[in-house]
Enzyme design. Sequence first.
Site, PDB file in Angstrom:
ATOM      1  N   SER A 125     -29.935 108.505  -1.039  1.00 51.91           N
ATOM      2  CA  SER A 125     -29.473 108.996   0.263  1.00 51.91           C
ATOM      3  C   SER A 125     -27.947 109.120   0.257  1.00 51.91           C
ATOM      4  CB  SER A 125     -29.927 108.025   1.363  1.00 51.91           C
ATOM      5  OG  SER A 125     -29.092 108.155   2.486  1.00 51.91           O
ATOM      6  N   GLU A 146     -29.384 119.298   0.314  1.00 54.90           N
ATOM      7  CA  GLU A 146     -28.764 120.001   1.447  1.00 54.90           C
ATOM      8  C   GLU A 146     -27.763 121.050   0.934  1.00 54.90           C
ATOM      9  OE1 GLU A 146     -26.639 117.542   4.359  1.00 54.90           O
ATOM     10  OE2 GLU A 146     -25.347 119.267   4.690  1.00 54.90           O
TER      11      GLU A 146
END
Length: 288
Positions: free
Chosen positions: A224, A127
Amino acid sequence: MKVYVAEGSGFCFGVKRAMDLAFKYARDNRDKKVYSLHEIIHNPQEVKRLEKAGARHAEKISGIAKGAAAIISTHGVTKQEEEALKEKCAAVLDTTCPYVRKIHNIVKKLADEKYQVIIAGDADHLEVRSILGYAGADAVVVAKAQDVPALKLKEKVGIVSQTTQNMDAYLGLINEVQKKAFVNRYSEVRSFNTICDATKNRQAATLALAKKVDVLIIVGGRNSANTKRLFELGKTVLSDVYHVEGAGEIKKEWFGGKKAAGVSAGASTPERAIIAAVKRIKLIGENG
Ligand code: F3S
């Protein structure tokens, strides 16, 4: 032993949207080779499930066959990667989470208006790499407030955060930048709250649960970011916190003498993984 599940656990809006779109796309493009550029979400079991449905995973554009159908993952890609994909592939599905896309737009506008962009987050995370691709040549990624004094800043600065950052840590970082700007008489510092609500809510629910139970299990991919953050947060109030990718990793010895167990999960953890973890803990509780 009582087992509690943190409120709001399971897929967040962005992950659910990406998975629904990707599975439909894999089904609709059975006549083509379908690839997901990067992991569609950071959960290895779900990546495998999508591969079984027909969308294989490629880490680089060079690993995607010409004329194939490509999927952009929920973390987004840089503008250059997006253009290269469109050039090479017959079709491209973009599943970038709208909250990540919003950050792309903010940093692009800041860079166009000659602000230096500071991104609070993990430089290696997909991201953050995608945000950096829109943030202009002077943009920097900063992991923590303590790294701010060493930064070389320009006159005008704009700060955004990775969607999964912890709110207090982000506020601390903004404060350091403000201090530095004040001392050095820079002209302007702008900051944007780009932490996603799903993240904020999960963090609050996990913290509340950690205060209520004797042992806390965090379920989710080891890669994650938001799952790792839940683990770190749980650890601030409870020593018995464990991070597992699936129910099979939960060990009996973690529950000896415990009266209440909690389960929380990252935004990329499917509901069935949470149900399986609860079942396993209950079974351990019943069998002593
Ligand atoms: Fe999007 Fe927030 Fe989920 S940024 S992918 S809704 S954790």
